[in-house]
Design a protein around this motif. Structure first.
Motif, PDB file in Angstrom:
ATOM      1  N   UNK A  10       0.810  -1.222   0.000  1.00 19.25           N
ATOM      2  CA  UNK A  10       0.000   0.000   0.000  1.00 19.25           C
ATOM      3  C   UNK A  10       0.843   1.273   0.000  1.00 19.25           C
ATOM      4  N   UNK A  11       2.111   1.167   0.389  1.00 22.78           N
ATOM      5  CA  UNK A  11       2.990   2.347   0.358  1.00 22.78           C
ATOM      6  C   UNK A  11       3.964   2.310  -0.821  1.00 22.78           C
ATOM      7  N   UNK A  12       3.793   1.335  -1.719  1.00 22.02           N
ATOM      8  CA  UNK A  12       4.773   1.093  -2.775  1.00 22.02           C
ATOM      9  C   UNK A  12       4.392   1.741  -4.106  1.00 22.02           C
ATOM     10  N   UNK A  13       5.417   2.240  -4.784  1.00 22.44           N
ATOM     11  CA  UNK A  13       5.291   2.696  -6.168  1.00 22.44           C
ATOM     12  C   UNK A  13       5.913   1.626  -7.049  1.00 22.44           C
ATOM     13  N   UNK A  14       5.093   1.008  -7.886  1.00 23.46           N
ATOM     14  CA  UNK A  14       5.480  -0.158  -8.677  1.00 23.46           C
ATOM     15  C   UNK A  14       5.495   0.214 -10.165  1.00 23.46           C
ATOM     16  N   UNK A  15       6.340  -0.450 -10.921  1.00 24.44           N
ATOM     17  CA  UNK A  15       6.347  -0.250 -12.377  1.00 24.44           C
ATOM     18  C   UNK A  15       6.129  -1.574 -13.092  1.00 24.44           C
ATOM     19  N   UNK A  16       5.610  -1.473 -14.296  1.00 20.44           N
ATOM     20  CA  UNK A  16       5.474  -2.638 -15.168  1.00 20.44           C
ATOM     21  C   UNK A  16       5.556  -2.171 -16.611  1.00 20.44           C
ATOM     22  N   UNK A  17       5.382  -3.116 -17.536  1.00 22.57           N
ATOM     23  CA  UNK A  17       5.394  -2.780 -18.958  1.00 22.57           C
ATOM     24  C   UNK A  17       4.218  -3.423 -19.664  1.00 22.57           C
ATOM     25  N   UNK A  18       4.146  -3.170 -20.948  1.00 25.71           N
ATOM     26  CA  UNK A  18       3.089  -3.748 -21.774  1.00 25.71           C
ATOM     27  C   UNK A  18       3.765  -4.571 -22.874  1.00 25.71           C
ATOM     28  N   UNK A  19       3.870  -5.888 -22.673  1.00 31.45           N
ATOM     29  CA  UNK A  19       4.698  -6.731 -23.536  1.00 31.45           C
ATOM     30  C   UNK A  19       4.262  -6.743 -25.003  1.00 31.45           C
ATOM     31  N   UNK A  20       5.251  -7.005 -25.860  1.00 23.89           N
ATOM     32  CA  UNK A  20       4.996  -7.079 -27.301  1.00 23.89           C
ATOM     33  C   UNK A  20       4.276  -8.369 -27.692  1.00 23.89           C
ATOM     34  N   UNK A  21       4.381  -9.394 -26.855  1.00 29.12           N
ATOM     35  CA  UNK A  21       3.702 -10.672 -27.100  1.00 29.12           C
ATOM     36  C   UNK A  21       2.230 -10.522 -26.703  1.00 29.12           C
ATOM     37  N   UNK A  22       1.383 -10.319 -27.697  1.00 24.59           N
ATOM     38  CA  UNK A  22      -0.016  -9.989 -27.442  1.00 24.59           C
ATOM     39  C   UNK A  22      -0.865 -11.188 -27.062  1.00 24.59           C
ATOM     40  N   UNK A  23      -0.360 -12.403 -27.335  1.00 26.91           N
ATOM     41  CA  UNK A  23      -1.155 -13.602 -27.082  1.00 26.91           C
ATOM     42  C   UNK A  23      -0.939 -14.181 -25.688  1.00 26.91           C
ATOM     43  N   UNK A  24       0.291 -14.123 -25.202  1.00 29.14           N
ATOM     44  CA  UNK A  24       0.618 -14.751 -23.913  1.00 29.14           C
ATOM     45  C   UNK A  24       0.991 -13.718 -22.847  1.00 29.14           C
ATOM     46  N   UNK A  25       2.062 -12.963 -23.098  1.00 32.62           N
ATOM     47  CA  UNK A  25       2.619 -12.108 -22.046  1.00 32.62           C
ATOM     48  C   UNK A  25       1.714 -10.930 -21.695  1.00 32.62           C
ATOM     49  N   UNK A  26       1.156 -10.269 -22.700  1.00 30.27           N
ATOM     50  CA  UNK A  26       0.349  -9.082 -22.412  1.00 30.27           C
ATOM     51  C   UNK A  26      -0.887  -9.412 -21.561  1.00 30.27           C
ATOM     52  N   UNK A  27      -1.673 -10.437 -21.918  1.00 24.80           N
ATOM     53  CA  UNK A  27      -2.830 -10.752 -21.072  1.00 24.80           C
ATOM     54  C   UNK A  27      -2.448 -11.077 -19.623  1.00 24.80           C
TER      55      UNK A  27
END
Length: 285
Positions: free
Chosen positions: A170-187
């Motif tokens: 609840x006190x954390x600032x987190x980062x992520x990305x939006x993967x190029x693999x639209x079938x597996x990684x992104x979902x």
């Protein structure tokens, strides 16, 4: 550019760290000069996965400099590998027995570079018998060089880095990305995003895994996760975080290795909660 005054591991009178810093600085300077001035844009794995002649030129420059100093070392660069996760895994396997392996992403954040969004870096790591011993991430737009050597700490602007102190989601600032693999990684990544967003202070997505990792090491982010990354995205950043006192695993909690593709990195203090939240959302593999 200000870097730590460490001399680095030396072989044959040549410092690994000095060579990596020189490569990153020269490549970064060239990339910056090409901002808004590239000539050709190609699509690799998907419409989200871009490459320009600047990526290729940066990798060529780095490879030439590295092999001039260390001609018997092996080299794994993103642009020398065919697109897609299978090709990436195969390329890493082919060099897995190398004594010294340089692992390079010549521009991590190519989409940002193409759009003029100033969040992209040069990432250079050196592994010895499969273990990362040197990591450099250079942000040419901010002239920030992050460097770590195994057992010697991690530095930015010549000052030792340490991870942040947040001990809860609840006190954390987190980062992520939006993967190029639209079938597996992104979902999968979207599942994690939906689950974590209500539980954390906020989430950021800058579009460069290596820079996100460097920011975790520097205490600017509490954590970072993403599905479907490659060794060149993660190797340098993983050492930066480890040498800054943080934790890097796969999303199942197994220790980081060069083969990790689904990464969870944090200050270590909220790591288990981070993993538990991803697991509860079925967003780990």
């Amino acid at each position: 550019m200000t870097v730590s005054d460490q001399q680095g591991t030396v072989v044959g009178g040549k410092s690994f760290a000095a060579v990596a810093i020189n490569c990153a600085a020269k490549a970064g300077e060239w990339i910056k000069s090409k901002l808004g001035n590239y000539e050709k844009l190609d699509i690799k794995y998907s419409a989200h996965d871009l490459v320009t002649e600047v990526d290729k030129g940066s990798e060529t420059l780095i490879k030439r400099l590295v092999l001039t100093h260390f001609p018997h070392h092996s080299f794994l660069g993103e642009e020398g590998v065919e697109p897609g996760p299978e090709a990436s895994a195969r390329a890493l396997e082919e060099v897995s027995e190398a004594e010294y392996l340089w692992i390079v992403d010549p521009i991590d954040g190519t989409t940002n570079f193409v759009h003029g969004f100033p969040f992209f870096v040069v990432s250079i790591a050196l592994a010895h018998k499969g273990e990362v011993i040197l990591g450099v991430v250079y942000d040419p737009m901010r002239d920030e060089l992050f460097i770590a050597e195994k057992g010697k700490g991690a530095y930015v602007h010549g000052k030792r880095m340490s991870v942040s102190q947040e001990d809860s989601l609840k006190t954390s600032l987190i980062a992520t990305g939006f993967p190029a693999d639209l079938d597996y990684a992104l979902p999968l990544n979207m599942k994690g995003l939906q689950a974590l967003a209500p539980q954390v202070r906020n989430i950021r997505s800058g579009g460069s895994a290596a820079l996100h990792m460097a920011y975790v090491a520097a205490g600017r982010l509490s954590g970072f996760w993403e599905i479907g990354l490659n060794s060149w995205d993660l190797a340098a950043g993983a050492l930066l975080i480890q040498e800054s006192g943080g934790t890097v695993t796969d999303t199942l909690g197994q220790p980081y290795s060069l083969g990790v593709r689904n990464v969870a990195a944090s200050n270590g203090k909220m790591h288990q909660s981070f993993l538990d939240a991803l697991a509860a959302a079925d967003a780990v593999k």
